[in-house]
Design a protein around this motif. Structure first.
Motif, short mmCIF file in Angstrom:
data_model
loop_
_atom_site.label_atom_id
_atom_site.label_comp_id
_atom_site.label_asym_id
_atom_site.label_seq_id
_atom_site.Cartn_x
_atom_site.Cartn_y
_atom_site.Cartn_z
N ILE A 187 0.85 -1.18 0.00
CA ILE A 187 0.00 0.00 0.00
C ILE A 187 0.89 1.24 0.00
O ILE A 187 1.96 1.25 0.61
N VAL A 188 0.47 2.25 -0.73
CA VAL A 188 1.20 3.51 -0.78
C VAL A 188 0.50 4.55 0.09
O VAL A 188 -0.71 4.76 -0.05
N CYS A 189 1.24 5.17 0.99
CA CYS A 189 0.72 6.25 1.83
C CYS A 189 1.23 7.57 1.28
O CYS A 189 2.43 7.73 1.03
N LEU A 190 0.32 8.54 1.09
CA LEU A 190 0.68 9.86 0.60
C LEU A 190 0.27 10.92 1.62
O LEU A 190 -0.81 10.84 2.21
N THR A 191 1.12 11.92 1.80
CA THR A 191 0.77 13.01 2.71
C THR A 191 -0.20 13.99 2.05
O THR A 191 -0.81 14.81 2.74
#
Length: 308
Positions: A187-191
């Motif tokens: 999973i990719v977490c983006l701010t």
């Protein structure tokens, strides 16, 4: 129309004051390979007609009407009729930024790794495992909302949380994210902040009543969702239950410290060394009124320290 890359699912219920702005924000996307599924969940205002008006003007929009069954059932209806490889959820009283889909798609377009989901408004930009995502949810390090994220549609196959009953109006997003997290590999977490929540005084979140029955039902549903994996999240699950107890204390829910699950929390308090001051107060002060008072002081101290 070519097969869309993203299916945007919008559950709709009595939001005629906000619905047009929501739909317009979706149609303004710079990334254009998407479809919109508006699921009218038995609205009694003009929401259903507004949905039909937009569908008549834009072939990317499809409308489904059903008797009122709740937001989870509305999302399930949208998922069943979706064609996209990825799903994005938007509530009908909220909006998304014009570059929302482009930002969410960017990691998928540049990275060769197999990504199951992209979530926005994270504390940091990172690639993490589904296991880490579940831990973050349990420890309240990440919002449990489904909105403003991208998910592979295949993740929702046989998704049990989509069958939560209508009497589970709060926390259904959180439960679904937990179940998906157990399936996710990467999973990719983006701010990046791409989702705009609107304060709607008529929403379920703002008219809810806190009860012992609901809080315990929520706790039991989380436990059931984790299933046999719960042993892999021992400390995180402990902290999740502490948060349920805190909610009950702060919102003046009447309960007894003799309830089995609360008794176990108190008994196991020495097993965990990484507890915050707030969590220690909840465990050590076994008088709800006094505990609520001390938690209030703890908040005020933190606020003063931030100001210095």
């Amino acid at each position: 129309m070519n097969k869309p890359k993203i299916s945007i699912i919008v559950p709709v219920y009595n939001t005629e004051l906000y619905l047009r702005e929501c739909i317009e924000s979706i149609l303004r996307q710079s990334f254009m390979n998407f479809e919109v599924l508006l699921v009218d969940d038995g609205s009694t205002d003009a929401s259903g007609s507004i949905c039909e008006d937009y569908a008549a003007k834009d072939t990317r929009i499809r409308v489904f009407h059903q008797t009122n069954q709740g937001v989870t059932a509305a999302r399930k209806c949208g998922i069943l009729h979706s064609n996209g490889e990825y799903l994005c959820f938007v509530d009908s009283d909220d909006t998304i930024t014009s570059d929302a889909l482009a930002i969410l798609m960017e990691p998928l377009q540049r990275d060769i790794r197999d990504i199951d989901a992209v979530v926005s408004s994270a504390n940091k930009d990172a690639f993490i495992s589904g296991h880490e995502y579940v831990r973050m949810l349990l420890e309240n390090e990440k919002s449990g909302s489904l909105c403003g994220n991208l998910y592979k549609r295949s993740l929702f196959k046989n998704c049990r949380s989509l069958d939560l009953d209508k009497d589970f109006p709060i926390g259904e997003n959180y439960i679904t994210n937990l179940e998906l997290g157990l399936k996710i590999k990467q999973i990719v977490c983006l701010t990046a902040s791409i989702y705009n929540y609107r304060y709607n005084p008529a929403s379920v979140m703002h008219v809810r009543t806190y009860t012992l029955a609901y809080e315990e039902k929520f706790r039991e549903t989380v436990e059931k969702t984790l299933g046999s994996e719960i042993e892999n999240f021992e400390e995180a699950w402990y902290k999740c239950q502490l948060r349920t107890l805190e909610t009950m204390i702060v919102h003046r829910v009447r309960f007894s410290y003799d309830r089995p699950w609360i008794h176990r929390l108190l008994k196991l308090r020495h097993n965990y060394s990484s507890l915050t001051l707030r969590q220690k107060i909840i465990l050590r002060v076994r008088h709800a009124v006094l505990c609520r008072y001390l938690l209030g002081i703890e908040v005020r101290i933190k606020e003063r320290l931030k100001c210095k």
